[in-house]
Design a protein around this motif. Structure first.
Motif, PDB file in Angstrom:
ATOM      1  N   GLU A 232     -54.669  -6.054   2.260  1.00 61.44           N
ATOM      2  CA  GLU A 232     -53.255  -6.019   2.627  1.00 61.44           C
ATOM      3  C   GLU A 232     -52.832  -4.610   3.008  1.00 61.44           C
ATOM      4  O   GLU A 232     -52.060  -4.408   3.954  1.00 61.44           O
ATOM      5  CB  GLU A 232     -52.394  -6.523   1.474  1.00 61.44           C
TER       6      GLU A 232
ATOM      7  N   ASN B 228     -44.501 -19.102  -3.593  1.00 63.00           N
ATOM      8  CA  ASN B 228     -45.002 -18.531  -2.344  1.00 63.00           C
ATOM      9  C   ASN B 228     -44.378 -17.183  -2.019  1.00 63.00           C
ATOM     10  O   ASN B 228     -44.970 -16.370  -1.302  1.00 63.00           O
ATOM     11  CB  ASN B 228     -44.748 -19.497  -1.182  1.00 63.00           C
TER      12      ASN B 228
ATOM     13  N   SER C  60     -46.506 -13.951  -3.074  1.00 60.50           N
ATOM     14  CA  SER C  60     -47.532 -13.481  -2.141  1.00 60.50           C
ATOM     15  C   SER C  60     -46.913 -12.955  -0.854  1.00 60.50           C
ATOM     16  O   SER C  60     -47.424 -12.005  -0.258  1.00 60.50           O
ATOM     17  CB  SER C  60     -48.516 -14.617  -1.831  1.00 60.50           C
ATOM     18  N   LYS C  61     -45.799 -13.564  -0.436  1.00 58.77           N
ATOM     19  CA  LYS C  61     -45.136 -13.090   0.780  1.00 58.77           C
ATOM     20  C   LYS C  61     -44.609 -11.674   0.631  1.00 58.77           C
ATOM     21  O   LYS C  61     -44.454 -10.954   1.618  1.00 58.77           O
ATOM     22  CB  LYS C  61     -43.981 -14.025   1.142  1.00 58.77           C
TER      23      LYS C  61
ATOM     24  N   SER D  53     -47.168  -9.589   2.087  1.00 62.55           N
ATOM     25  CA  SER D  53     -47.692  -9.971   3.396  1.00 62.55           C
ATOM     26  C   SER D  53     -46.972  -9.234   4.512  1.00 62.55           C
ATOM     27  O   SER D  53     -45.739  -9.114   4.508  1.00 62.55           O
ATOM     28  CB  SER D  53     -47.549 -11.477   3.598  1.00 62.55           C
TER      29      SER D  53
ATOM     30  N   HIS E 275     -42.444  -9.188 -10.080  1.00 57.09           N
ATOM     31  CA  HIS E 275     -43.751  -8.547 -10.232  1.00 57.09           C
ATOM     32  C   HIS E 275     -44.429  -8.905 -11.552  1.00 57.09           C
ATOM     33  O   HIS E 275     -45.603  -8.605 -11.741  1.00 57.09           O
ATOM     34  CB  HIS E 275     -43.614  -7.024 -10.114  1.00 57.09           C
TER      35      HIS E 275
ATOM     36  N   LYS F 184     -55.043  -3.569  -3.574  1.00 57.39           N
ATOM     37  CA  LYS F 184     -54.959  -4.655  -2.590  1.00 57.39           C
ATOM     38  C   LYS F 184     -55.389  -4.082  -1.242  1.00 57.39           C
ATOM     39  O   LYS F 184     -54.573  -3.817  -0.346  1.00 57.39           O
ATOM     40  CB  LYS F 184     -53.535  -5.194  -2.512  1.00 57.39           C
TER      41      LYS F 184
ATOM     42  N   GLU G 107     -46.583 -13.426 -11.984  1.00 63.67           N
ATOM     43  CA  GLU G 107     -47.948 -13.893 -11.760  1.00 63.67           C
ATOM     44  C   GLU G 107     -48.958 -13.129 -12.600  1.00 63.67           C
ATOM     45  O   GLU G 107     -50.155 -13.233 -12.368  1.00 63.67           O
ATOM     46  CB  GLU G 107     -48.313 -13.772 -10.273  1.00 63.67           C
TER      47      GLU G 107
END
Length: 756
Positions: free
Chosen positions: A456, A321, A324-325, A328, A271, A453, A274
């Motif tokens: 999402e 990746n 972001s997953k 998701s 966490h 978010k 990014e």
């Protein structure tokens, strides 16, 4: 007894018996050590420095303690008596930040590093003094090859010839005491020392996806005691780096232009990987005693535990990746925070195992009750932690799923720093156990709403409503999120129109200081209500020149609040070519080329497996988080509130809080063999803690002592400071721009003490 001819004839049974015996022995040892830790109390207060004590370190036998201070002295203390043996006036012209005994030299050689960018070696056998006297001792060797402050030194067990120094100039240098005794002085025209082991002047990353191109101001380093070829470094970004010295290129000078060498592993909680916050950086990195784990301490953040040798724990390693997953709905990644695979330690039907199962059932019921009532949230989380991490065999998947969902909901209610990210981990782990879990989807939508978010969150809310169409809360959540999305879109359109109109009037006007500070970049949970601040990447902002005059309050007889600086700022703005600035660093070293950036493929990183909360690390960048015990069963850290926090390493459970300094505790060092801890910080003293106290603290479940009357309120106060630290001080990069200039002469020493 010959194992292969065991009388039972059942090798598997014998292996299981040996494993259970080993587990019981480990638990017994942990309980015994935990009892000692809970009895820790102040044993000695060691006086002899006249400034903040920034560094403490034991010798290999534990008979001596060495310390370094803002008074530029190195003191040597007796462990048995607590008395001052020697005090050395080192000749450093700025604060000492690190000091060590050189191994295998009968404790006669010691080394110090300071804010004057120098590393000095002393031979105490050459001094003639009386015990406790201050002696000016000429260095046996001094190294002036660094260009900025030396923040950490490292030595290798059993090696008296080599030492390492980490500096804010972005280099880790290896000094071989057999080859030379001095370096050319700063500014000398002679050949620069060929001792750069790691050149990270173009090594900092703003996120996992970014190529390294900024200067990594090194704050800490450590050598593994079990694998001395491994070296760990941390600095001015979120990533700790593990290197194998055997795989590094030959030593170089700073005149060599090269990209950073590849490392074995990056360590960073997912966490944080990014977050482009300029203020986020590491203050301390450390190997565990067995070298299998590393401990990271972050400024403005918590302390985190990571595994060095992952083996088959693939869930701990993540790629760009995967970040972001994690949010998701089409992907369900196990975070690795908890071992989701069935444990080899199963309930056997024994009385002891059944007793733990009944206790876990009761704890889950009580945690659910606290969630329903909305009170005692902290204790509800602790109940869930005991079920999920507690000693003994693992609970079944159904109870794990129940406990994960309850803990996620409680974390969202508590709203401490990063609790929302821990809730997301729990929701993903719950979905891994039960892919059709209504509560996992529902709480995930709530967590994503806290992160703003919205899109999402809507996906998860719709999925939750589909799983349970009769649930009114899920239906309300969908409507609520859709309203937020519509309102956010309307606000964005209105602001775009206002910005367009304002731009015609205000183009070219200088921003206010408050606008500069607010635009330095903070993640959403930095504010109490979870609202996200607008952020513009600092790479694209105007260049800022600073003139700063400062004074420090807190002098004797002053009524002002201690340890805060006051000063005046003169700001000037002009446009800059950010690529040229980032790619050109000190000493003429060149950054990554545009071609290299275009071909850059982000590496993987290793995620956290435990976090330690309760303390506050905002005010200084030398604050340590250390392992305690010969096996590293506990973790300890100083805090800005002047306290020492101790957690059980495996569970993250807080077991002890001790009041240390009047202001800030920075350094925590455990005795090599005894249950004794030395601490230091902003005070001029060193404090020694030992388990002679008979009254346990409130954290241990007993009567509260004077140093821990209300631990929960202490932790909540520290969390409040973490969440609001954007108002407490200027951003890290903002400060670094003028702290590193011509202040080495000593004009800014009081500021170093306050902000280290």
């Amino acid at each position: 007894m010959d194992f292969w001819n065991h009388p039972d004839g059942n090798i598997n049974h014998h292996l299981e018996s040996r494993r259970i015996d080993s587990l019981q022995e480990m638990n017994h040892r942990l309980q015994m050590h935990s009892s000692l830790v809970r009895r820790l109390a102040l044993d000695k207060v060691m006086e002899g420095h006249h400034g903040c004590v920034n560094a403490i370190s034991w010798n290999s036998s534990g008979s001596l303690l060495i310390s370094g201070s803002d008074d530029t002295r190195v003191n040597i203390w007796s462990y048995s008596t607590g008395g001052l043996i020697h005090s050395i006036d080192t000749g450093h012209s700025a604060n000492i930040f690190c000091t060590k005994f050189v191994p295998e030299t009968c404790d006669e050689l010691l080394v110090s590093g300071a804010g004057d960018a120098e590393v000095r070696l002393f031979n105490v056998s050459h001094a003639k003094w009386k015990s406790g006297d201050v002696s000016t001792l000429e260095p046996s060797a001094f190294f002036q090859c660094h260009s900025r402050r030396v923040k950490k030194l490292a030595v290798e067990v059993g090696n008296p010839h080599i030492l390492w120094s980490a500096s804010e100039d972005g280099t880790l240098r290896q000094h071989d005491l057999r080859e030379c005794s001095t370096c050319p002085p700063a500014g000398s025209s002679s050949q620069e020392c060929r001792n750069v082991l790691l050149d990270l002047r173009c090594g900092a990353k703003k996120s996992l996806a970014d190529p390294p191109k900024l200067c990594l101001l090194l704050k800490s380093c450590d050598i593994s005691t079990t694998r001395p070829h491994q070296i760990l470094v941390g600095g001015s970004d979120a990533f700790a780096r593990l290197y194998d010295r055997r795989m590094l290129p030959p030593l170089t000078t700073c005149q060599t232009k090269a990209k950073p060498p590849p490392c074995i592993s990056y360590f960073c909680p997912m966490h944080l990987s990014e977050h482009r916050r300029s203020s986020l950086h590491l203050t301390h990195v450390a190997f565990s005693p067995n070298g299998d784990e590393v401990l990271l301490s972050y400024s403005g953040e918590h302390a985190y535990l990571m595994d060095v040798n992952l083996g088959d724990q693939d869930t701990m390693r993540y790629f760009v990746n995967d970040v972001s997953k994690l949010l998701s709905i089409n992907s369900c990644r196990e975070t690795g925070l908890l071992p989701l695979k069935t444990s080899s330690s199963q309930f056997t039907g024994s009385k002891r195992h059944l007793g733990r199962l009944e206790m876990c059932k009761m704890l889950v019921q009580e945690a659910a009750k606290t969630l329903e009532e909305g009170s005692n949230v902290f204790h509800g989380i602790e109940m869930c932690n005991e079920v999920l991490h507690g000693k003994g065999p693992d609970v079944g998947p159904a109870m794990r799923h129940e406990c994960l969902c309850i803990r996620a909901a409680l974390l969202l209610k508590r709203k401490w720093k990063n609790d929302v990210h821990m809730a997301i981990r729990d929701c993903n782990n719950a979905r891994s156990i039960n892919p059709t879990s209504f509560r996992a989807y529902y709480y995930m939508s709530k967590a994503l709403m806290q992160l703003r978010k919205h899109k999402e969150a809507l996906d998860y809310a719709l999925a939750a409503r589909e799983l349970d169409p009769t649930n009114s809360e899920a239906a309300e959540k969908v409507v609520n999120i859709m309203d937020h999305i519509a309102a956010a879109e309307e606000k964005r359109n209105r602001e775009d129109c206002e910005d367009s109109t304002r731009g015609k009037v205000c183009r070219g006007r200088l921003r206010s200081l408050s606008d500069v500070l607010l635009r330095t970049g903070f993640n959403s949970e930095d504010s109490l209500d979870g609202h996200e601040l607008e952020r513009v990447d600092s790479d694209y902002e105007d260049e800022m020149e600073v003139d700063f005059e400062t004074s420090i309050s807190g002098d004797e007889g002053s009524d002002n609040e201690p340890n805060f600086f006051r000063g005046s700022l003169n700001l000037r703005f002009h446009k800059r070519d950010y690529l040229k600035r980032d790619n050109t660093v000190a000493n003429g070293s060149l950054g990554l080329s545009a071609q290299h950036e275009a071909s850059y493929e982000p590496e993987a990183a290793i995620d956290m497996k435990q976090r330690y909360v309760g303390h506050c690390n905002v005010g200084t960048d030398i604050k340590q988080a250390s392992f305690l015990g010969q096996q590293g069963e506990f973790v300890a850290s100083g805090s800005d509130d002047g306290r020492l926090f101790i957690w059980e390493k495996r569970t993250g459970r807080l077991v002890k809080v001790l009041l240390g300094d009047d202001a800030v505790v920075n350094c925590v060092q455990c005795h090599p063999f005894h249950c004794t801890i030395a601490t230091s910080g902003i005070d001029n003293t060193i404090k020694m803690w030992s388990p002679h106290a008979q009254v346990p603290s409130i954290v241990a479940g007993g009567v509260a002592g004077p140093d821990s009357a209300d631990v929960l309120s202490i932790m909540e106060s520290n969390q409040h400071k973490l969440l609001n630290n954007r108002e407490a001080s200027l951003p890290f990069e903002f400060l670094e721009r003028f702290r590193m200039h011509e202040f080495a002469e000593g004009t800014l020493r009081p500021f170093e003490c306050a902000q280290s």
